[in-house]
Design an enzyme around this catalytic site. Structure first.
Site, mmCIF file in Angstrom:
data_model
loop_
_atom_site.group_PDB
_atom_site.id
_atom_site.type_symbol
_atom_site.label_atom_id
_atom_site.label_comp_id
_atom_site.label_asym_id
_atom_site.label_seq_id
_atom_site.Cartn_x
_atom_site.Cartn_y
_atom_site.Cartn_z
ATOM 1 N N PRO A 156 -36.301 -2.265 -15.251
ATOM 2 C CA PRO A 156 -35.168 -3.288 -14.784
ATOM 3 C C PRO A 156 -35.715 -3.987 -13.765
ATOM 4 C CG PRO A 156 -34.186 -1.229 -15.526
ATOM 5 C CD PRO A 156 -35.714 -0.817 -15.442
ATOM 6 N N CYS A 157 -35.431 -5.326 -13.647
ATOM 7 C CA CYS A 157 -36.015 -6.139 -12.871
ATOM 8 C C CYS A 157 -34.737 -6.743 -11.764
ATOM 9 C CB CYS A 157 -36.570 -7.483 -13.364
ATOM 10 S SG CYS A 157 -35.563 -8.367 -14.402
#
Length: 409
Positions: A86-87
């Site tokens: 997840p960014c």
């Protein structure tokens, strides 16, 4: 007739809507198992790939042994493991809480799975913001100088990979340089445990005439006059936003509005510093699309259609990301946009796949391994200006107009 080349199997982590996976498959790879926690993305995967083994829970609740069993592969013999943790914790658009955000800690879960499966190579992708993230916040009284240093997170992740036997090539790239009709910067880590050096190709497209390359592909290539929208789902602007956007010409933004309307429509944001180029922005068919976002109907990250006064649709956003028109997204309209906006451009996934294919077939080095490295391949690209010499610019000028050459980085 000869038989088709055998597909190279890989394990997919943080699969999302499978943009990276689809690109890799176009390069000759085969997804053997996927891991995805988001309920809507799980529905998308199951709808499009009903026979694909899928671990539909947090990566924290699976391990290498399970993934090897589901993929039919053996530890140490897996050609490739890929994924994009997840960014949001690293994105420059978000709060950038890094490891203080649980999602930011998922990069170490990726390292764990690599250690447990021992693949020949891996690909980990993320947003450009990961380059500057620190391991710990400056507000943490226990943090050391090294831990709060600019870029300490990425250095630590690379060191973790090195500690389990991998050397890493980190590439900072922009999809627009490779023929994608969209500006999208990504950080791509390619690691292997055979001491090999991965080489990412240089740009194949450019907006600089001296480069002698084909011009960037534009939004018109993606959703132009012959485009048939496979999913017209829409998160539209509010009536108030539509009122102001109706005054903006194709390729313009808030700069195109009369000064009194700028102040009225933007409120306190009007006096802020910075270009605010995405405020009241209407896209242009003459230029590449800006980065597809998860909520295109915000005034400050506006993705208004070039000719129609509305936000772009799910189908249009997916086409900009170059998903196949047959790929169907599941969930609410907001969930669909989240999946599309968080995806890796399919074209970039294909480029990465070709790099890994070359890496896997290259001979290993006998001498001392080359150190891990970080390479920037023209990631920051300016395709256009909205304001020059006191004049607001919209999308009604030549692609290679003088101000574009001057502003291009």
């Amino acid at each position: 007739m000869g038989s088709s080349p055998e597909k190279v199997p890989f394990i997919s982590l943080f699969s999302g809507a499978m943009g990276l996976d689809l690109g890799l498959e176009q390069a000759g790879f085969e997804t053997r198992v996927a891991v995805e926690f988001d309920a809507d993305a799980v529905k998308t995967i199951r709808h499009n790939r009903p026979t694909l083994p899928l671990v539909d829970r947090s990566i924290e609740l699976t391990d290498g042994e399970e993934l090897l069993r589901l993929s039919g592969l053996k530890r140490g013999e897996v050609p490739l493991v890929v994924g994009g943790p997840p960014c949001q914790a690293f994105s420059v658009i978000g709060k950038r809480r890094g490891l203080e955000d649980r999602r930011g800690q998922m990069v170490y879960e990726f390292v764990r799975i690599i250690n447990e499966t021992q693949p020949r190579s891996f690909v980990m992708e993320n947003v450009r913001g990961m380059l500057s993230m620190s391991l710990r916040s400056t507000s943490d009284p226990a943090a050391t100088k090294e831990e709060v240093a600019h870029g300490s997170l990425l250095r630590d992740v690379i060191q973790k990979f090195e500690a389990i036997g991998y050397r890493v090539d980190c590439f900072v790239v922009n999809a627009v340089n490779y023929g994608a009709p969209q500006q999208r910067e990504r950080v791509i880590l390619i690691g292997n445990r055979e001491g090999k050096v991965a080489n990412f190709p240089g740009p194949t497209h450019s907006n600089r005439e001296p480069d002698g390359l084909p011009p960037f592909r534009t939004l018109e290539h993606a959703i132009g006059k012959d485009f048939v929208d496979p999913d017209p789902s829409l998160l539209n602007f509010s009536p108030r936003k539509l009122h102001y956007l109706a005054m903006v010409p194709e390729g313009g933004n808030w700069r195109s509005l009369p000064p009194e309307i700028q102040k009225e429509s933007m409120g306190k944001s009007w006096g802020l510093k910075g270009g605010r180029s995405a405020y009241w922005r209407r896209l242009s068919f003459a230029f590449p699309s800006p980065t597809v976002v998860t909520m295109p109907n915000h005034a400050s990250t506006s993705m208004c259609h070039p000719r129609e006064t509305r936000a772009i649709t799910v189908g249009e956003a997916a086409a900009i990301q170059e998903f196949p028109s047959s790929w169907s997204f599941r969930g609410t309209t907001q969930a669909k946009f989240r999946q599309v906006g968080n995806a890796v451009p399919v074209r970039l996934g294909e480029i990465v796949g070709k790099v890994v294919s070359q890496l896997l077939t290259a001979q290993a080095f006998d001498e001392v391994a080359t150190p891990s490295r970080i390479i920037h391949i023209r990631p920051h690209v300016r395709t256009r200006s909205f304001w020059k010499n006191g004049v607001a610019l919209s999308g009604d000028h030549d692609y290679y107009a003088g101000q574009l050459r001057e502003d291009a980085s």
